[in-house]
Structure formats: structure tokens, C-alpha cells
Design a protein around this motif. Sequence first.
Motif, PDB file in Angstrom:
ATOM      1  N   LEU A 198       0.832  -1.279  -0.243  1.00 29.45           N
ATOM      2  CA  LEU A 198      -0.077  -0.129   0.179  1.00 29.45           C
ATOM      3  C   LEU A 198       0.794   1.198  -0.097  1.00 29.45           C
ATOM      4  O   LEU A 198       1.866   1.215   0.767  1.00 29.45           O
ATOM      5  CB  LEU A 198      -0.745  -0.030   1.234  1.00 29.45           C
ATOM      6  N   LYS A 199       0.467   2.199  -1.090  1.00 26.52           N
ATOM      7  CA  LYS A 199       1.221   3.542  -0.788  1.00 26.52           C
ATOM      8  C   LYS A 199      -0.219   4.287  -0.518  1.00 26.52           C
ATOM      9  O   LYS A 199      -0.867   4.488  -1.199  1.00 26.52           O
ATOM     10  CB  LYS A 199       1.976   3.889  -2.297  1.00 26.52           C
ATOM     11  N   GLY A 200       0.518   5.646   0.169  1.00 23.46           N
ATOM     12  CA  GLY A 200      -0.456   6.792   0.391  1.00 23.46           C
ATOM     13  C   GLY A 200      -0.143   7.597   1.371  1.00 23.46           C
ATOM     14  O   GLY A 200       1.076   7.579   2.138  1.00 23.46           O
ATOM     15  N   GLU A 201      -1.065   8.348   1.998  1.00 23.59           N
ATOM     16  CA  GLU A 201      -0.811   9.187   2.858  1.00 23.59           C
ATOM     17  C   GLU A 201      -1.477   8.825   4.295  1.00 23.59           C
ATOM     18  O   GLU A 201      -2.279   8.092   4.396  1.00 23.59           O
ATOM     19  CB  GLU A 201      -1.867  10.620   2.732  1.00 23.59           C
ATOM     20  N   PHE A 202      -0.415   8.909   5.235  1.00 21.46           N
ATOM     21  CA  PHE A 202      -0.614   8.250   6.780  1.00 21.46           C
ATOM     22  C   PHE A 202      -0.674   9.640   7.779  1.00 21.46           C
ATOM     23  O   PHE A 202       0.163  10.323   7.734  1.00 21.46           O
ATOM     24  CB  PHE A 202       0.570   7.418   7.034  1.00 21.46           C
TER      25      PHE A 202
ATOM     26  N   PHE B 247      -4.517  -1.170  12.404  1.00 23.56           N
ATOM     27  CA  PHE B 247      -4.338  -1.570  13.657  1.00 23.56           C
ATOM     28  C   PHE B 247      -3.243  -1.053  14.664  1.00 23.56           C
ATOM     29  O   PHE B 247      -2.150  -0.877  13.912  1.00 23.56           O
ATOM     30  CB  PHE B 247      -4.160  -3.127  13.744  1.00 23.56           C
ATOM     31  N   LEU B 248      -3.552  -1.127  15.754  1.00 19.90           N
ATOM     32  CA  LEU B 248      -2.400  -0.275  16.623  1.00 19.90           C
ATOM     33  C   LEU B 248      -1.560  -1.543  17.205  1.00 19.90           C
ATOM     34  O   LEU B 248      -1.955  -2.357  17.948  1.00 19.90           O
ATOM     35  CB  LEU B 248      -2.881   0.254  17.903  1.00 19.90           C
ATOM     36  N   THR B 249      -0.499  -1.697  16.756  1.00 17.77           N
ATOM     37  CA  THR B 249       0.550  -2.726  16.791  1.00 17.77           C
ATOM     38  C   THR B 249       2.089  -2.036  16.915  1.00 17.77           C
ATOM     39  O   THR B 249       2.273  -0.680  16.757  1.00 17.77           O
ATOM     40  CB  THR B 249       0.947  -3.495  15.700  1.00 17.77           C
ATOM     41  N   ASP B 250       3.103  -2.734  17.410  1.00 21.66           N
ATOM     42  CA  ASP B 250       4.436  -2.198  17.491  1.00 21.66           C
ATOM     43  C   ASP B 250       4.904  -1.827  16.044  1.00 21.66           C
ATOM     44  O   ASP B 250       5.696  -0.760  16.216  1.00 21.66           O
ATOM     45  CB  ASP B 250       5.273  -3.560  17.960  1.00 21.66           C
TER      46      ASP B 250
ATOM     47  N   ILE C   8       3.957   0.524   2.611  1.00 18.36           N
ATOM     48  CA  ILE C   8       4.007  -0.668   3.566  1.00 18.36           C
ATOM     49  C   ILE C   8       3.655  -1.734   3.025  1.00 18.36           C
ATOM     50  O   ILE C   8       2.609  -1.806   2.030  1.00 18.36           O
ATOM     51  CB  ILE C   8       3.174  -0.122   4.867  1.00 18.36           C
ATOM     52  N   ARG C   9       3.919  -2.855   3.662  1.00 20.09           N
ATOM     53  CA  ARG C   9       3.205  -4.200   3.311  1.00 20.09           C
ATOM     54  C   ARG C   9       2.429  -4.527   4.483  1.00 20.09           C
ATOM     55  O   ARG C   9       2.892  -4.469   5.464  1.00 20.09           O
ATOM     56  CB  ARG C   9       4.154  -5.119   3.074  1.00 20.09           C
ATOM     57  N   GLY C  10       1.271  -5.059   4.382  1.00 16.55           N
ATOM     58  CA  GLY C  10       0.421  -5.648   5.433  1.00 16.55           C
ATOM     59  C   GLY C  10      -0.680  -6.382   5.150  1.00 16.55           C
ATOM     60  O   GLY C  10      -0.868  -6.851   3.759  1.00 16.55           O
TER      61      GLY C  10
ATOM     62  N   LYS D 129      -9.371  -2.461   6.791  1.00 17.41           N
ATOM     63  CA  LYS D 129      -8.342  -2.039   7.994  1.00 17.41           C
ATOM     64  C   LYS D 129      -7.181  -2.829   7.476  1.00 17.41           C
ATOM     65  O   LYS D 129      -7.273  -3.812   6.468  1.00 17.41           O
ATOM     66  CB  LYS D 129      -8.919  -2.751   9.045  1.00 17.41           C
ATOM     67  N   VAL D 130      -6.089  -2.257   7.952  1.00 18.90           N
ATOM     68  CA  VAL D 130      -4.699  -3.066   7.549  1.00 18.90           C
ATOM     69  C   VAL D 130      -3.983  -3.055   8.783  1.00 18.90           C
ATOM     70  O   VAL D 130      -3.656  -2.216   9.631  1.00 18.90           O
ATOM     71  CB  VAL D 130      -3.944  -2.061   6.515  1.00 18.90           C
ATOM     72  N   GLU D 131      -3.178  -4.111   8.829  1.00 21.59           N
ATOM     73  CA  GLU D 131      -2.108  -4.661   9.984  1.00 21.59           C
ATOM     74  C   GLU D 131      -0.846  -4.556   9.334  1.00 21.59           C
ATOM     75  O   GLU D 131      -0.415  -5.121   8.376  1.00 21.59           O
ATOM     76  CB  GLU D 131      -2.015  -5.834  10.664  1.00 21.59           C
ATOM     77  N   ILE D 132       0.001  -3.433   9.656  1.00 22.83           N
ATOM     78  CA  ILE D 132       1.410  -3.133   9.051  1.00 22.83           C
ATOM     79  C   ILE D 132       2.327  -4.168   9.415  1.00 22.83           C
ATOM     80  O   ILE D 132       2.371  -4.536  10.702  1.00 22.83           O
ATOM     81  CB  ILE D 132       1.756  -1.737   9.336  1.00 22.83           C
ATOM     82  N   LEU D 133       3.012  -4.833   8.504  1.00 24.04           N
ATOM     83  CA  LEU D 133       3.690  -5.976   8.718  1.00 24.04           C
ATOM     84  C   LEU D 133       5.227  -5.590   8.370  1.00 24.04           C
ATOM     85  O   LEU D 133       6.373  -6.012   8.945  1.00 24.04           O
ATOM     86  CB  LEU D 133       3.443  -7.184   8.170  1.00 24.04           C
TER      87      LEU D 133
END
Length: 127
Positions: free
Chosen positions: A36-40, A59-62, A86-88, A103-107
Motif C-alpha cells: 500500500l502507498k498513500g498518505e498516513f 491496527f495499533l501494533t508495534d 508499507i506491506r500488510g 483495515k490494515v495491519e502493518i507488517l
Amino acid sequence: MKKLGVLILCISLFVSCKNDNKSNEIIYQDDDLTLLKGEFVYYDGAAVLQTSTEIYGVFLTDKLEELNKQAEAFKNHKTDMVTIEIRGKVTQEKDEKILWENKVEILKIISVKPANNQNEGLIKLGS
């Protein structure tokens, strides 16, 4: 009440800052992860990623905390957006805290850059 204010802030940012730049993309990978590419933006416990076609609750992760630390270097204000790649794992499952449909979980964090200055002259809420 505080969460409602953050939600309204995020919605107003996305509505007022429509980005037609097609460099923001979604690319699906073979390993069940999505590029995913975009504004965060991450503010007051809520994180959102806006691509050219979708808006994702994060998602709120480390990894989110790590991404936010990298993003702080490019922000002038806490509510400033940064451009990320990011990839998630993307999901549409219901979540009690994240109300966005996607929703996305950043990995994996690939890149963090300052956002385009299209928000110059935008009135910021809060201090």
C-alpha cells in the motif's frame, strides 16, 4: 468525546484534501500481503492510511509505533500526513475500535517520506 473529535478531524482532512495523484497505489502480492502507498496520519490513538482509491484504519501494533516514530521526522504538526509505502494484511472484518470498512495491519515498512505540500494554507484544528 475525544475519539469523536479525532474521527471528525480525520474525515475532514480526507474530504478537504482529495488527492487525484495516481502515484498512490494498491498492489496485491502473492504472499497474502498487500503493498500500500498513500498518505498516513496517526493522532490521539487513531491511525489512518489514505490511498488514491481507499481509506484504511490501521491496527495499533508495534509496527505502527515504529512507523509513527519514523513519520515524526517529517511532521511540523501532530496532525500532518506523511507519504508511506508499507506491506500488510488487509481485512474487512468488524472491529470494535476501527470503524473504517477497510483495515490494515502493518507488517513491513518500506518507505516514509514527507507528504506533498497540497495542505499548505489548510486551517488546522487544535494546537
